[in-house]
Design a protein around this motif. Structure first.
Motif, mmCIF file in Angstrom:
data_model
loop_
_atom_site.group_PDB
_atom_site.id
_atom_site.type_symbol
_atom_site.label_atom_id
_atom_site.label_comp_id
_atom_site.label_asym_id
_atom_site.label_seq_id
_atom_site.Cartn_x
_atom_site.Cartn_y
_atom_site.Cartn_z
ATOM 1 N N SER A 85 14.184 61.101 12.860
ATOM 2 C CA SER A 85 14.546 61.286 14.261
ATOM 3 C C SER A 85 13.685 62.395 14.878
ATOM 4 C CB SER A 85 16.019 61.672 14.387
ATOM 5 O OG SER A 85 16.874 60.669 13.917
ATOM 6 N N ASN A 109 22.409 63.952 20.419
ATOM 7 C CA ASN A 109 22.439 63.078 19.247
ATOM 8 C C ASN A 109 23.530 63.573 18.295
ATOM 9 O OD1 ASN A 109 21.926 61.452 17.018
ATOM 10 N ND2 ASN A 109 19.697 61.577 17.244
ATOM 11 N N TRP A 110 24.564 62.752 18.113
ATOM 12 C CA TRP A 110 25.681 63.120 17.245
ATOM 13 C C TRP A 110 25.524 62.542 15.842
ATOM 14 C CZ3 TRP A 110 26.281 62.550 22.479
ATOM 15 C CH2 TRP A 110 26.934 63.611 23.153
ATOM 16 N N ASN A 111 24.388 61.927 15.568
ATOM 17 C CA ASN A 111 24.166 61.345 14.247
ATOM 18 C C ASN A 111 22.668 61.364 13.931
ATOM 19 O OD1 ASN A 111 24.802 60.184 11.805
ATOM 20 N ND2 ASN A 111 25.646 58.299 12.653
ATOM 21 N N ARG A 170 22.263 64.345 7.578
ATOM 22 C CA ARG A 170 22.743 63.958 8.909
ATOM 23 C C ARG A 170 23.264 65.207 9.612
ATOM 24 N NH1 ARG A 170 24.572 58.527 9.029
ATOM 25 N NH2 ARG A 170 23.082 57.287 7.848
ATOM 26 N N ASN A 188 25.941 54.307 14.889
ATOM 27 C CA ASN A 188 27.044 54.913 15.633
ATOM 28 C C ASN A 188 26.617 56.295 16.107
ATOM 29 O OD1 ASN A 188 28.743 52.695 15.098
ATOM 30 N ND2 ASN A 188 29.362 53.577 13.127
ATOM 31 N N ASN A 189 26.785 56.557 17.388
ATOM 32 C CA ASN A 189 26.288 57.819 17.930
ATOM 33 C C ASN A 189 27.080 58.182 19.183
ATOM 34 O OD1 ASN A 189 24.650 59.954 19.026
ATOM 35 N ND2 ASN A 189 22.957 59.190 17.783
ATOM 36 N N VAL A 242 24.246 54.933 10.928
ATOM 37 C CA VAL A 242 23.421 55.705 11.860
ATOM 38 C C VAL A 242 23.381 55.080 13.254
ATOM 39 C CG1 VAL A 242 21.214 54.558 11.387
ATOM 40 C CG2 VAL A 242 21.243 56.994 11.983
ATOM 41 N N VAL A 260 24.218 67.083 13.854
ATOM 42 C CA VAL A 260 24.485 66.934 15.281
ATOM 43 C C VAL A 260 23.635 67.926 16.059
ATOM 44 C CG1 VAL A 260 26.233 67.111 17.104
ATOM 45 C CG2 VAL A 260 26.856 66.163 14.864
#
Length: 256
Positions: free
Chosen positions: A39, A32-34, A4, A246-247, A244, A6
């Motif tokens: 992705s 994208n913080w997560n 994971r 949560n972002n 995931v 950022v």
């Protein structure tokens, strides 16, 4: 490992920081913080154009899909590549010779296991690992192009660009350097960062002739990784990052 991270920079800022040319087509990339495997993520690569190296930003799927794969699901297990075996493993050995990239990140998450004497059910503690000065990390990466065998030649989506991040052993304890000591205790694997000179060498688009040449280049990356990582800091964050879904920027806020 690195599962994971950022990446919240605008494309324009990333182009300037990496010294890349302006994209010929508009790239769509949301903060994208997560970031999780599969992705869409930015990568930095170089191509030989009219005998000159041209540095470019592309958007790739995180999780390398080799050209011989029957379908792209194999990429979900290939988001990291062990640097010790990358030059010999079938999934990565062609890419390390000819398709090397850098994966820019603001920082990454790692989970600290509870001590052996902790009560049963004690959760892991997530940490956000990032440069103390707020700069970008450029992780050592590889990329590949995969062609969907079921798509027609006229289908613009028949080609999939994917990438992976190389990892190496974490620092050993006893270095006396605070950040490296923390990284040693956090996890036994470390995503390999590059300083700018190392990134310039790694991205050179020439194809390497042998596995030995590839291994020598990987070793060059490993030799400077701890020095680069020593400029990081570790911030304990909330457990919300474990989901995931949560972002947002609140995920990287330190506890307390």
């Amino acid at each position: 490992m690195c599962g994971r991270y950022v990446m919240a920079r605008a494309i324009g800022d990333l182009v300037a920081d990496a010294g890349a040319v302006e994209p010929e087509e508009e790239l769509v990339l949301r903060p994208n913080w997560n970031v999780a495997p599969t992705s869409e993520v930015p990568i930095v690569l170089e191509r030989a154009v009219e005998d000159e190296a041209r540095r470019e930003i592309h958007v790739a799927r995180w999780g390398l899909v080799p050209p011989w794969a029957k379908d792209p699901t194999v990429g979900s297990r290939a988001f990291n590549a062990r640097s010790e075996t990358v030059s010999t493993k079938p999934t990565f050995r062609a890419a390390v010779k000819a398709r090397r990239c850098a994966v820019p990140v603001d920082g990454y998450y790692e989970w600290l296991k509870p001590p052996a004497d902790a009560p049963k059910g004690t959760p892991k503690r997530p940490f956000f690992v990032h440069p103390a000065d707020g700069s970008l990390i450029y992780f050592t990466g590889l990329y590949e192009w995969w062609k969907d065998p079921t798509a027609s030649d006229g289908d613009e989506g028949r080609w999939l660009l994917s990438c992976t991040i190389l990892t190496g052993p974490s620092p050993e304890t006893g270095t006396g350097e605070a950040t490296l000591e923390q990284l040693a205790g956090l996890h036994d694997r470390l995503p390999l960062p590059m300083d700018r000179d190392t990134m310039d060498t790694w991205l050179e688009p020439e194809k390497l002739a042998s596995a030995d040449e590839a291994e020598a280049l990987v070793e060059h990356v490993r030799n400077q990784a701890y020095r680069t990582a020593s400029a990081w800091t570790l911030t304990e964050v909330g457990t919300a990052v474990g989901n995931v879904r949560n972002n947002g920027p609140e995920l990287i806020q330190g506890l307390g």
